[in-house]
Design an enzyme around this catalytic site. Sequence first.
Site, PDB file in Angstrom:
ATOM      1  N   LYS A  30       3.742  -2.464   4.927  1.00 44.58           N
ATOM      2  CA  LYS A  30       2.587  -2.582   4.030  1.00 44.58           C
ATOM      3  C   LYS A  30       2.877  -1.792   2.755  1.00 44.58           C
ATOM      4  O   LYS A  30       3.251  -0.619   2.806  1.00 44.58           O
ATOM      5  CB  LYS A  30       1.327  -2.033   4.697  1.00 44.58           C
ATOM      6  CG  LYS A  30       0.823  -2.933   5.816  1.00 44.58           C
ATOM      7  CD  LYS A  30      -0.386  -2.335   6.510  1.00 44.58           C
ATOM      8  CE  LYS A  30      -1.659  -2.454   5.694  1.00 44.58           C
ATOM      9  NZ  LYS A  30      -2.839  -1.969   6.478  1.00 44.58           N
TER      10      LYS A  30
HETATM   11  O1  G3P Z   1      -6.206  -1.929   7.244  1.00 40.89           O
HETATM   12  C1  G3P Z   1      -6.907  -1.395   6.189  1.00 40.89           C
HETATM   13  C2  G3P Z   1      -8.287  -1.904   5.953  1.00 40.89           C
HETATM   14  O2  G3P Z   1      -8.764  -2.607   7.047  1.00 40.89           O
HETATM   15  C3  G3P Z   1      -9.209  -0.838   5.434  1.00 40.89           C
HETATM   16  O3  G3P Z   1     -10.429  -0.859   6.088  1.00 40.89           O
HETATM   17  O4  G3P Z   1     -12.608   0.008   6.758  1.00 40.89           O
HETATM   18  O5  G3P Z   1     -10.992   1.520   5.592  1.00 40.89           O
HETATM   19  O6  G3P Z   1     -12.135  -0.306   4.335  1.00 40.89           O
HETATM   20  P1  G3P Z   1     -11.607   0.158   5.657  1.00 40.89           P
END
Ligand code: G3P
Length: 230
Positions: free
Chosen positions: A86
């Site tokens: 990533k």
């Molecule tokens: O994998 C990263 C992404 O899902 C971030 O999620 O919940 O931190 O906005 P969040």
Amino acid sequence: MRLLLDTANLSDIRYFNEYYPIEGVTTNPTILSAEGGNVLELLSEIRAIIGWDKELHVQVTEKDFDRIIEEAIALVSFLGENTYVKIPATDVGLKATKYLSKRGYKITVTAILSEAQGMLAANAGASYVAPYVSRLDNLCADGVGTVKQISDILSFSGQKTQVLAASFKTAKEVLDVAAAGCHCATVGSSVMKNLLSHTTTDTSIARFDSDWKQAFGDVTILSLLNEGKK
Ligand code: G3P
């Protein structure tokens, strides 16, 4: 739409990998920080649970081009070829994506917050672009709409890059991106559970059980069939 699990929690990964149709695990520095401890041991354990065939997405932590390349190559040699590196959607990130994808590495360009970033990441050779649905919604933007636009742009241009929608706060958002033509979504443990659980499913099962028991007692169809074999 294919599903991945967005966590580094080992017991959650064991559970969902056994019971749910997930095709891999995604992590990021925040997700790994939540577990703490020895990060390389944690990543190896995740790989051991899901096996070598499933996708494991791990984000680079280096910042300059040469170090990102070195880190990405070392990461894939450590975690196997089904490891998706990533890389955040920045200028250095695009340069690293171009370099690595040309050499056969699978790259997920992450932290995508606009259609333009998605298009550029795909043009750089990303295997996946990962738009952040709820982070867009929190900015009064349209998370699901952005996922749909990127999916359309990629399909109109015949690109192989897939959309891996991320950052979900509700199960409805997951269904909405599926209906919008998204290829894949990575979902955290509680939203993943909400995709399946339904109180009426539970009450329906309880009713089936009580009706059956009232009519036939403690037998099951299997016990009757086995009885018949004797
Ligand atoms: O994998 C990263 C992404 O899902 C971030 O999620 O919940 O931190 O906005 P969040």
